[in-house]
Design a protein around this motif. Structure first.
Motif, PDB file in Angstrom:
ATOM      1  N   LEU A 223       0.813  -1.181   0.079  1.00 13.70           N
ATOM      2  CA  LEU A 223       0.014  -0.029  -0.255  1.00 13.70           C
ATOM      3  C   LEU A 223       1.204   1.317   0.252  1.00 13.70           C
ATOM      4  O   LEU A 223       0.413   2.510  -0.411  1.00 13.70           O
ATOM      5  N   ALA A 224       1.905   1.038   0.832  1.00 20.21           N
ATOM      6  CA  ALA A 224       2.757   2.422   0.862  1.00 20.21           C
ATOM      7  C   ALA A 224       3.584   2.845  -0.250  1.00 20.21           C
ATOM      8  O   ALA A 224       3.207   3.674  -0.902  1.00 20.21           O
ATOM      9  N   ARG A 225       3.837   1.684  -1.233  1.00 21.53           N
ATOM     10  CA  ARG A 225       4.496   2.027  -2.036  1.00 21.53           C
ATOM     11  C   ARG A 225       4.185   2.033  -3.035  1.00 21.53           C
ATOM     12  O   ARG A 225       3.695   3.094  -4.695  1.00 21.53           O
ATOM     13  N   ASP A 226       2.308   1.673  -3.744  1.00 17.99           N
ATOM     14  CA  ASP A 226       0.463   2.538  -4.226  1.00 17.99           C
ATOM     15  C   ASP A 226       0.730   4.099  -4.385  1.00 17.99           C
ATOM     16  O   ASP A 226       0.822   4.776  -5.239  1.00 17.99           O
ATOM     17  N   PHE A 227       1.359   4.128  -2.849  1.00 20.12           N
ATOM     18  CA  PHE A 227       0.846   5.399  -2.512  1.00 20.12           C
ATOM     19  C   PHE A 227       1.807   6.126  -3.401  1.00 20.12           C
ATOM     20  O   PHE A 227       2.105   7.448  -3.930  1.00 20.12           O
TER      21      PHE A 227
ATOM     22  N   GLN B  27       0.820  10.113   2.262  1.00 22.68           N
ATOM     23  CA  GLN B  27      -0.613   8.926   2.560  1.00 22.68           C
ATOM     24  C   GLN B  27       1.338   7.582   2.829  1.00 22.68           C
ATOM     25  O   GLN B  27       0.802   6.430   3.882  1.00 22.68           O
ATOM     26  N   ALA B  28       1.686   7.737   1.553  1.00 23.70           N
ATOM     27  CA  ALA B  28       3.234   6.652   1.748  1.00 23.70           C
ATOM     28  C   ALA B  28       3.985   6.818   2.763  1.00 23.70           C
ATOM     29  O   ALA B  28       4.108   5.446   3.288  1.00 23.70           O
ATOM     30  N   LEU B  29       4.135   7.566   3.560  1.00 24.34           N
ATOM     31  CA  LEU B  29       5.025   7.767   5.215  1.00 24.34           C
ATOM     32  C   LEU B  29       4.421   7.507   5.549  1.00 24.34           C
ATOM     33  O   LEU B  29       5.130   6.523   6.462  1.00 24.34           O
ATOM     34  N   ASP B  30       2.561   7.389   6.259  1.00 24.17           N
ATOM     35  CA  ASP B  30       1.899   7.067   6.869  1.00 24.17           C
ATOM     36  C   ASP B  30       2.121   5.243   7.167  1.00 24.17           C
ATOM     37  O   ASP B  30       2.418   4.267   8.325  1.00 24.17           O
ATOM     38  N   TYR B  31       1.930   4.909   5.793  1.00 23.78           N
ATOM     39  CA  TYR B  31       1.838   3.403   5.527  1.00 23.78           C
ATOM     40  C   TYR B  31       3.322   2.827   5.850  1.00 23.78           C
ATOM     41  O   TYR B  31       3.496   2.074   6.467  1.00 23.78           O
ATOM     42  N   PHE B  32       4.796   3.328   5.429  1.00 19.99           N
ATOM     43  CA  PHE B  32       6.138   2.892   5.751  1.00 19.99           C
ATOM     44  C   PHE B  32       5.986   3.364   6.929  1.00 19.99           C
ATOM     45  O   PHE B  32       6.250   1.969   7.772  1.00 19.99           O
TER      46      PHE B  32
ATOM     47  N   ARG C   9      12.583   1.240   5.450  1.00 17.85           N
ATOM     48  CA  ARG C   9      12.918   2.454   6.217  1.00 17.85           C
ATOM     49  C   ARG C   9      12.981   3.807   4.761  1.00 17.85           C
ATOM     50  O   ARG C   9      13.543   4.862   4.730  1.00 17.85           O
ATOM     51  N   VAL C  10      13.564   3.574   3.714  1.00 14.61           N
ATOM     52  CA  VAL C  10      14.086   4.211   2.096  1.00 14.61           C
ATOM     53  C   VAL C  10      13.135   4.503   1.752  1.00 14.61           C
ATOM     54  O   VAL C  10      13.175   5.509   1.237  1.00 14.61           O
ATOM     55  N   GLY C  11      11.746   3.773   1.876  1.00 15.50           N
ATOM     56  CA  GLY C  11      11.131   5.001   1.079  1.00 15.50           C
ATOM     57  C   GLY C  11      10.543   5.530   2.434  1.00 15.50           C
ATOM     58  O   GLY C  11      10.037   6.926   2.445  1.00 15.50           O
ATOM     59  N   ARG C  12      10.023   5.358   3.182  1.00 10.76           N
ATOM     60  CA  ARG C  12      10.371   6.828   4.259  1.00 10.76           C
ATOM     61  C   ARG C  12      11.047   8.335   5.091  1.00 10.76           C
ATOM     62  O   ARG C  12      10.244   9.091   4.556  1.00 10.76           O
ATOM     63  N   ALA C  13      12.129   7.242   4.274  1.00  5.59           N
ATOM     64  CA  ALA C  13      12.974   8.412   4.272  1.00  5.59           C
ATOM     65  C   ALA C  13      12.948   9.711   2.877  1.00  5.59           C
ATOM     66  O   ALA C  13      12.642  10.358   2.793  1.00  5.59           O
ATOM     67  N   LEU C  14      12.477   8.954   2.012  1.00  3.21           N
ATOM     68  CA  LEU C  14      12.234   9.487   0.764  1.00  3.21           C
ATOM     69  C   LEU C  14      10.794  10.165   0.486  1.00  3.21           C
ATOM     70  O   LEU C  14      10.835  11.585   0.236  1.00  3.21           O
ATOM     71  N   ALA C  15      10.090   9.506   1.425  1.00  2.00           N
ATOM     72  CA  ALA C  15       8.628  10.258   1.403  1.00  2.00           C
ATOM     73  C   ALA C  15       9.018  11.824   2.784  1.00  2.00           C
ATOM     74  O   ALA C  15       8.226  12.965   2.849  1.00  2.00           O
ATOM     75  N   LEU C  16       9.474  11.432   4.026  1.00  2.00           N
ATOM     76  CA  LEU C  16      10.147  12.349   4.616  1.00  2.00           C
ATOM     77  C   LEU C  16      11.004  13.594   3.366  1.00  2.00           C
ATOM     78  O   LEU C  16      10.634  14.474   3.833  1.00  2.00           O
ATOM     79  N   TYR C  17      11.392  13.447   2.804  1.00  2.00           N
ATOM     80  CA  TYR C  17      12.641  15.066   2.248  1.00  2.00           C
ATOM     81  C   TYR C  17      11.530  15.170   1.489  1.00  2.00           C
ATOM     82  O   TYR C  17      11.826  16.451   1.207  1.00  2.00           O
ATOM     83  N   GLU C  18      10.465  14.300   0.558  1.00  4.23           N
ATOM     84  CA  GLU C  18       9.428  15.166   0.157  1.00  4.23           C
ATOM     85  C   GLU C  18       8.517  16.072   0.508  1.00  4.23           C
ATOM     86  O   GLU C  18       8.172  17.431   0.085  1.00  4.23           O
TER      87      GLU C  18
ATOM     88  N   PRO D  44       9.680  14.571  -6.710  1.00  5.42           N
ATOM     89  CA  PRO D  44       9.934  15.208  -7.541  1.00  5.42           C
ATOM     90  C   PRO D  44      11.428  16.368  -6.844  1.00  5.42           C
ATOM     91  O   PRO D  44      12.245  16.335  -7.768  1.00  5.42           O
ATOM     92  N   SER D  45      10.886  16.564  -6.003  1.00  2.00           N
ATOM     93  CA  SER D  45      12.564  17.289  -4.993  1.00  2.00           C
ATOM     94  C   SER D  45      13.763  16.550  -4.757  1.00  2.00           C
ATOM     95  O   SER D  45      14.621  17.241  -5.112  1.00  2.00           O
ATOM     96  N   LEU D  46      13.473  14.773  -4.611  1.00  2.00           N
ATOM     97  CA  LEU D  46      14.619  14.481  -5.089  1.00  2.00           C
ATOM     98  C   LEU D  46      15.303  13.697  -6.290  1.00  2.00           C
ATOM     99  O   LEU D  46      16.488  14.431  -6.967  1.00  2.00           O
ATOM    100  N   VAL D  47      14.382  13.999  -7.110  1.00  2.00           N
ATOM    101  CA  VAL D  47      14.891  13.440  -8.049  1.00  2.00           C
ATOM    102  C   VAL D  47      15.139  15.325  -9.318  1.00  2.00           C
ATOM    103  O   VAL D  47      16.734  15.450  -9.949  1.00  2.00           O
ATOM    104  N   SER D  48      14.693  15.875  -8.557  1.00  2.00           N
ATOM    105  CA  SER D  48      15.306  17.970  -8.942  1.00  2.00           C
ATOM    106  C   SER D  48      16.974  17.296  -8.143  1.00  2.00           C
ATOM    107  O   SER D  48      18.077  17.859  -8.605  1.00  2.00           O
ATOM    108  N   SER D  49      16.977  17.664  -6.447  1.00  2.00           N
ATOM    109  CA  SER D  49      18.139  17.118  -6.253  1.00  2.00           C
ATOM    110  C   SER D  49      19.866  16.234  -6.992  1.00  2.00           C
ATOM    111  O   SER D  49      20.839  16.603  -6.903  1.00  2.00           O
ATOM    112  N   LEU D  50      18.873  14.860  -7.355  1.00  2.00           N
ATOM    113  CA  LEU D  50      19.470  14.106  -7.981  1.00  2.00           C
ATOM    114  C   LEU D  50      20.606  15.092  -9.611  1.00  2.00           C
ATOM    115  O   LEU D  50      21.422  14.841 -10.110  1.00  2.00           O
TER     116      LEU D  50
END
Length: 219
Positions: free
Chosen positions: A93-97, A105-110, A127-136, A206-212
């Motif tokens: 579910l987290a990955r779907d969001f 929503q992804a952050l909540d499920y992760f 935790r990887v997904g949670r870190a990406l969501a936190l960044y966004e 999008p924010s992490l894609v921009s940083s990369l």
């Protein structure tokens, strides 16, 4: 009254003095019967004693099966399987969001996976997904701390190294550390040099894609 053999009646005389044909039939009958009896006796004598002494019995009942697991072990296994199934569903579910771009929503499920199923090894991927969501959502300090921690527990997992490289460059202004992390990531998976890959396949925010992008172009 005297009787003699010559005075017997025809029927008695026939019995006492059988004809040659009757004698032949008798000889052919009795030796044959005796021969069959002898063959049966020979066959019985040739059989093993165990067969002769055995008595017919019904089919043997199958031996009871041995179950190495106790009831408590079975219950524990069923409970574990249920927890694994629940955790996997939450992670999906987290990955779907995340794929839909709904990072709150992804952050909540992760976070649920990490909180309730931290004893499972795959919670590290949550935790990887949670870190990406936190960044966004703007909590970049916590996001980078999470990335640094997970880059140790999941050392060699290319996605976390690439994400950390982008964040270190754009937010921490640490190009050398970023280069080291990105070298690990691209050595393991060269796809992380492709922005469309992280955006469309890995569903980075999008924010992490921009940083990369800033890191790759050194801007």
């Amino acid at each position: 009254m005297r009787t003699s053999s010559g005075n017997h009646g025809p029927f008695l005389s026939h019995l006492l003095n059988p004809t040659p044909s009757l004698k032949a039939k008798a000889r052919s009958f009795f030796p044959a019967a005796s021969s069959r009896t002898w063959r049966r006796r020979s066959l019985l004598l040739s059989l093993p004693l165990s067969i002769l002494l055995s008595t017919p019995t019904s089919a043997a009942a199958p031996a009871p099966s041995y179950d190495p697991l106790s009831d408590s072990e079975k219950n524990a296994s069923a409970a574990l399987s249920g927890r694994v199934s629940d955790a996997t569903q939450l992670l999906d579910l987290a990955r779907d969001f995340q794929a839909k771009g709904d990072f709150p929503q992804a952050l909540d499920y992760f976070s649920l996976v990490i909180r309730d199923y931290k004893d499972f090894a795959f919670s590290e991927y949550a935790r990887v997904g949670r870190a990406l969501a936190l960044y966004e959502i703007g909590d970049r300090e916590e996001a980078i701390a999470e990335m640094e921690d997970v880059s140790i527990s999941l050392k060699g997992y290319p996605e976390i190294h690439a994400a950390l490289a982008a964040a270190l460059y754009a937010d921490k202004h640490a190009p050398l550390l970023a280069e080291n992390q990105f070298a690990i990531a691209t050595l393991l998976d060269p796809h992380y040099t492709d922005l469309s890959y992280v955006r469309e396949t890995k569903h980075w925010p999008p924010s992490l894609v921009s940083s990369l992008q800033h890191f790759i172009t050194l801007t």
